[in-house]
Design an enzyme around this catalytic site. Structure first.
Site, PDB file in Angstrom:
ATOM      1  N   LYS A  24       0.827  -1.215   0.000  1.00  0.00           N
ATOM      2  CA  LYS A  24       0.000   0.000   0.000  1.00  0.00           C
ATOM      3  C   LYS A  24       0.856   1.258   0.000  1.00  0.00           C
ATOM      4  O   LYS A  24       0.473   2.261  -0.583  1.00  0.00           O
ATOM      5  CB  LYS A  24      -1.041  -0.008   1.119  1.00  0.00           C
ATOM      6  N   ARG A  98      -6.617   2.435  11.259  1.00  0.00           N
ATOM      7  CA  ARG A  98      -6.465   0.984  11.450  1.00  0.00           C
ATOM      8  C   ARG A  98      -7.422   0.435  12.481  1.00  0.00           C
ATOM      9  O   ARG A  98      -7.436  -0.779  12.718  1.00  0.00           O
ATOM     10  CB  ARG A  98      -5.050   0.663  11.933  1.00  0.00           C
ATOM     11  N   ARG A 143      14.481  -2.563   8.211  1.00  0.00           N
ATOM     12  CA  ARG A 143      13.503  -1.938   9.103  1.00  0.00           C
ATOM     13  C   ARG A 143      13.437  -2.731  10.394  1.00  0.00           C
ATOM     14  O   ARG A 143      13.333  -3.944  10.373  1.00  0.00           O
ATOM     15  CB  ARG A 143      12.129  -1.917   8.421  1.00  0.00           C
ATOM     16  N   ARG A 154       2.307  -8.133  13.623  1.00  0.00           N
ATOM     17  CA  ARG A 154       1.632  -7.131  12.785  1.00  0.00           C
ATOM     18  C   ARG A 154       0.527  -7.767  11.949  1.00  0.00           C
ATOM     19  O   ARG A 154      -0.542  -7.189  11.781  1.00  0.00           O
ATOM     20  CB  ARG A 154       2.655  -6.425  11.895  1.00  0.00           C
TER      21      ARG A 154
HETATM   22  P1  ADP Z   1       3.045  -1.886   8.025  1.00  0.00           P
HETATM   23  O1  ADP Z   1       1.675  -1.538   7.532  1.00  0.00           O
HETATM   24  O2  ADP Z   1       3.890  -2.537   6.978  1.00  0.00           O
HETATM   25  O3  ADP Z   1       3.042  -2.657   9.317  1.00  0.00           O
HETATM   26  P2  ADP Z   1       3.590   0.939   8.612  1.00  0.00           P
HETATM   27  O4  ADP Z   1       4.830   1.629   8.144  1.00  0.00           O
HETATM   28  O5  ADP Z   1       2.292   1.383   8.038  1.00  0.00           O
HETATM   29  O6  ADP Z   1       3.866  -0.590   8.332  1.00  0.00           O
HETATM   30  O7  ADP Z   1       3.486   1.039  10.201  1.00  0.00           O
HETATM   31  C1  ADP Z   1       4.570   0.694  11.036  1.00  0.00           C
HETATM   32  C2  ADP Z   1       4.142   0.756  12.518  1.00  0.00           C
HETATM   33  O8  ADP Z   1       3.722   2.104  12.848  1.00  0.00           O
HETATM   34  C3  ADP Z   1       2.963  -0.122  12.913  1.00  0.00           C
HETATM   35  O9  ADP Z   1       3.346  -1.459  13.188  1.00  0.00           O
HETATM   36  C4  ADP Z   1       2.456   0.621  14.167  1.00  0.00           C
HETATM   37  O10 ADP Z   1       3.267   0.369  15.289  1.00  0.00           O
HETATM   38  C5  ADP Z   1       2.647   2.085  13.801  1.00  0.00           C
HETATM   39  N1  ADP Z   1       1.425   2.633  13.148  1.00  0.00           N
HETATM   40  C6  ADP Z   1       1.335   3.091  11.859  1.00  0.00           C
HETATM   41  N2  ADP Z   1       0.084   3.510  11.593  1.00  0.00           N
HETATM   42  C7  ADP Z   1      -0.652   3.313  12.718  1.00  0.00           C
HETATM   43  C8  ADP Z   1      -2.004   3.533  13.086  1.00  0.00           C
HETATM   44  N3  ADP Z   1      -2.897   4.056  12.226  1.00  0.00           N
HETATM   45  N4  ADP Z   1      -2.401   3.198  14.347  1.00  0.00           N
HETATM   46  C9  ADP Z   1      -1.539   2.703  15.228  1.00  0.00           C
HETATM   47  N5  ADP Z   1      -0.235   2.457  14.966  1.00  0.00           N
HETATM   48  C10 ADP Z   1       0.213   2.760  13.727  1.00  0.00           C
END
Ligand code: ADP
Length: 203
Positions: A24, A98, A143, A154
């Protein structure tokens, strides 16, 4: 209910939704580059805070490294700050919302500026493909949250929260599902098509 097809491409307001590793981030970036929509990725915003050593970065670091969600109130206030200026632009949210609480908060923030969401695009990718992609990415990008254990956390959290968020949106907006287990360019075309943005033939 409108999916925003009559809104100029650069002003459309979308959420790109999908599991970790579904692509995404890549797709939201391509879409933003193509249309001029603002791309807002919560993961990137939080990683930038950590890299700059801010208090917010310190607060969210542990959750991210464990693969857990940052608390709703933290992420909602971060996003409220990033909504400035969106009155005049279209946008693609990537990684937000989320949870249903985040979706509700987003709806009321967007209602306040009279810029409600128009559609949700969901990238679907089988679990075994996601796992392979994320562990491959760990080797390339390093990462800190792409370890096998964090990847599993996750994915589990995504699976636990997805149904409720998608049910919330399905009752309100067009929710378009796309097969994300294809080459990036093909998925990109499908995303454009799904949101009604025409693209010149590659020739
Ligand atoms: P991915 O979708 O590949 O897990 P992201 O880069 O979108 O990676 O997010 C990395 C981390 O950032 C998540 O595992 C979480 O800890 C935090 N995070 C990102 N967006 C949110 C959100 N909307 N609500 C809560 N935590 C978030």
């Amino acid at each position: 209910m409108t999916d925003g097809r009559s809104t100029p491409a650069g002003r459309r307001r979308l959420v790109l939704f999908g599991p970790p590793g579904s692509g995404k981030g890549t797709q939201a970036q391509l879409l933003g580059a193509q249309t001029g929509q603002h791309h807002l990725a919560t993961g990137d915003i939080l990683r930038a805070e950590r890299a700059q050593g801010t208090a917010l970065g310190a607060r969210v670091g542990g959750y991210m490294d464990r693969g857990e969600l940052v608390p709703d109130e933290v992420i909602i206030s971060v996003m409220a700050a990033h909504l400035q200026g969106l009155e005049r632009r279209g946008f693609v949210f990537d990684g937000f919302p989320r949870t249903v609480a985040q979706a509700e908060a987003l709806d009321s923030m967007l209602a306040a500026i009279r810029r409600p969401l128009q559609a949700v695009v969901v990238l679907e990718v089988p679990a075994e493909v996601l796992e392979r992609r994320l562990l491959g990415r760990a080797e390339v990008e390093g990462r800190s949250d792409d370890t096998p254990e964090t990847v599993r956390t996750r994915m589990r959290i995504y699976q636990e929260s997805t149904a409720a968020v998608l049910a919330y949106y399905s009752a309100r907006l067009p929710v378009v599902r796309i097969d994300g287990d294809r080459p990036v360019a093909l998925v990109h075309r499908a995303v454009l098509q799904a949101v009604g943005i025409s693209m010149p033939d590659p020739g």
